[in-house]
Design a protein around this motif. Structure first.
Motif, short mmCIF file in Angstrom:
data_model
loop_
_atom_site.label_atom_id
_atom_site.label_comp_id
_atom_site.label_asym_id
_atom_site.label_seq_id
_atom_site.Cartn_x
_atom_site.Cartn_y
_atom_site.Cartn_z
N HIS A 1 0.83 -1.22 0.00
CA HIS A 1 0.00 0.00 0.00
C HIS A 1 0.86 1.26 0.00
O HIS A 1 2.03 1.22 0.38
CB HIS A 1 -0.86 0.04 1.26
CG HIS A 1 -2.17 -0.68 1.13
ND1 HIS A 1 -3.35 -0.18 1.59
CD2 HIS A 1 -2.47 -1.89 0.59
CE1 HIS A 1 -4.33 -1.03 1.36
NE2 HIS A 1 -3.82 -2.09 0.75
N THR B 1 0.28 5.46 1.34
CA THR B 1 -0.59 6.48 1.94
C THR B 1 -0.55 7.71 1.05
O THR B 1 0.51 8.07 0.54
CB THR B 1 -0.11 6.80 3.37
OG1 THR B 1 -0.32 5.64 4.17
CG2 THR B 1 -0.85 7.97 3.98
N PHE B 2 -1.71 8.33 0.83
CA PHE B 2 -1.74 9.52 0.00
C PHE B 2 -2.55 10.62 0.69
O PHE B 2 -3.33 10.35 1.59
CB PHE B 2 -2.35 9.21 -1.39
CG PHE B 2 -3.79 8.78 -1.33
CD1 PHE B 2 -4.13 7.46 -1.14
CD2 PHE B 2 -4.82 9.72 -1.45
CE1 PHE B 2 -5.47 7.07 -1.08
CE2 PHE B 2 -6.15 9.35 -1.41
CZ PHE B 2 -6.48 8.01 -1.21
N LYS B 3 -2.32 11.84 0.24
CA LYS B 3 -3.04 12.99 0.78
C LYS B 3 -3.81 13.64 -0.36
O LYS B 3 -3.24 13.86 -1.44
CB LYS B 3 -2.05 13.99 1.38
CG LYS B 3 -2.68 15.04 2.24
CD LYS B 3 -1.62 15.90 2.90
CE LYS B 3 -2.29 16.99 3.72
NZ LYS B 3 -1.34 17.88 4.34
N MET C 1 -6.38 12.14 4.41
CA MET C 1 -5.38 11.08 4.27
C MET C 1 -6.07 9.78 3.90
O MET C 1 -7.13 9.46 4.44
CB MET C 1 -4.62 10.87 5.59
CG MET C 1 -3.92 12.09 6.13
SD MET C 1 -2.61 12.72 5.09
CE MET C 1 -1.40 11.42 5.25
N GLY C 2 -5.47 9.02 3.00
CA GLY C 2 -6.04 7.73 2.62
C GLY C 2 -4.96 6.73 2.25
O GLY C 2 -3.77 7.08 2.25
N MET C 3 -5.38 5.50 1.99
CA MET C 3 -4.45 4.44 1.58
C MET C 3 -4.97 3.79 0.32
O MET C 3 -6.18 3.72 0.11
CB MET C 3 -4.39 3.35 2.65
CG MET C 3 -3.69 3.70 3.90
SD MET C 3 -3.67 2.26 4.98
CE MET C 3 -5.39 1.85 5.08
N GLY D 1 3.28 6.75 6.84
CA GLY D 1 2.87 7.87 6.02
C GLY D 1 3.28 7.73 4.56
O GLY D 1 3.05 8.64 3.77
N GLY D 2 3.91 6.61 4.20
CA GLY D 2 4.35 6.40 2.82
C GLY D 2 4.02 4.99 2.37
O GLY D 2 2.92 4.47 2.64
#
Lengths: 204, 134
Positions: free
Chosen positions: B64, B66-68, B73-75, B94-95
């Motif tokens: 996965h 993580t994105f903004k 914030m989501g995955m 966070g990445g």
């Protein structure tokens, strides 16, 4: 005569200005001063005890964050930051502070699930509670606190367990003893010292 | 000079082309989710691609990121991740992270969890990740 009136006016104005600074000084340090609408909210904590938010915490400084326990990346960072703030607050001996984490996934985050999430992270429950409740109540509270949680598509594991995640607001909110929102911070990447200082300011 | 070159060649010979270092996981209870983090060190002249991770400790394992987006914030799942030549790719909070979905046991602090990382060129790398609070 005119000069006398002028100097008397200044003499009157200076203490007034000083008084105003004293009374509004604290308020000016915070960007927010919002009442949480729609209250009170009937919720449950990790022990299934009834909690009325924010009424039960009036008179306390509340540090509140928003999570769901199936989130393995961002939300644990927020919980970890909440724990760090709690530890710092204890170290500098600030009393009357309550830590709350509200789940925006109440369907899965039952009190026992929240308790397990806390236990495995060695949460100090002395002034820390996880909150959940009826989805409609939680959703209304989130809306009034301007927190967004959008459920993504559902997939299934081989055993048929549904799997879904949220795209959500990443936030820690500071609430004053009157129940007003005073500041908002990023939950997963936050400046612990800044929040502790703000808590100190509210406590003064 | 010849001796030095020989030593350097030998050292290079013993350095694996691809290494996975510092693997760790978040604590989580049975039935919940966790995330695996590590560093992939690519010492070779060619890129390599991580395309799958497996573990007996979870029902489902996915790569996965993580994105903004718009302040949220989501995955999302990613099918593969390329590690460039002579570079280090870090999976970190966070990445990029590896999702362990529906754990088959509690992941308690200081526990160890086995996983296998599958690469296009370097095939499989087996790891033992440490559970730690962070």
């Amino acid at each position: 005569m005119a000069g006398l009136i002028k100097s008397k006016g200044i003499l009157f104005f200076i203490p007034l200005l000083f008084l105003c600074t004293l009374t509004t000084g604290c308020a000016d340090k915070f960007p927010e001063n919002k009442i949480i609408g729609g209250q009170p909210y009937s919720l449950l904590n990790q022990d299934s005890d009834s909690v009325v938010f924010p009424n039960d915490f009036k008179g306390k400084i509340v540090v509140m964050s928003f999570i769901y326990t199936n989130c393995p990346d961002i939300c644990p960072l927020t919980t970890h930051n909440m724990q760090s703030i709690q530890e710092q607050v204890k170290k500098v001996n600030i009393k009357n502070v309550q830590f709350l984490e509200l789940s925006f996934d109440p369907d899965r985050d039952t009190p026992s699930v929240l308790k397990e999430y806390g236990n495995i992270r060695n949460i100090d429950y002395s002034n820390f509670e996880f909150l959940t409740g009826k989805k409609s109540v939680v959703d209304t509270l989130l809306r009034h606190m301007n927190v967004v949680a959008l459920q993504g598509d559902t997939t299934f594991t081989k055993s048929g367990t549904p799997v879904y995640f949220f795209t959500h607001t990443d936030r820690i909110t500071l609430i004053d003893p009157k129940g007003k929102i005073r500041n908002e911070y990023r939950g997963s990447k936050t400046n612990i010292a800044e929040i502790v200082n703000d808590i100190k300011t509210l406590g003064d | 000079m010849t001796i030095l070159l020989t030593i350097l060649t030998l050292l290079n010979f013993h350095t694996p082309n691809l290494k996975v270092e510092g693997a760790w996981l978040r604590p989580a209870g049975k039935g919940m989710n966790s995330a695996l983090y590590f560093e992939i060190v690519n010492n070779s002249n060619k890129p390599d691609t991580l395309y799958k991770v497996t573990s007996p400790a979870a029902e489902l394992v996915q790569i996965h990121e993580t994105f903004k987006t718009n302040g949220l914030m989501g995955m999302r799942e990613v099918r593969f991740v390329v590690v460039k030549p002579h570079s280090t790719l870090t999976f970190q909070p966070g990445g990029y992270h590896v999702m362990f979905i529906k754990l088959k046991k509690d992941f308690k602090v200081n526990g160890k969890v086995n996983a296998v990382l599958y690469f296009k060129t370097n095939k499989e790398i087996k790891i033992k990740a440490l559970v730690k609070r962070q």
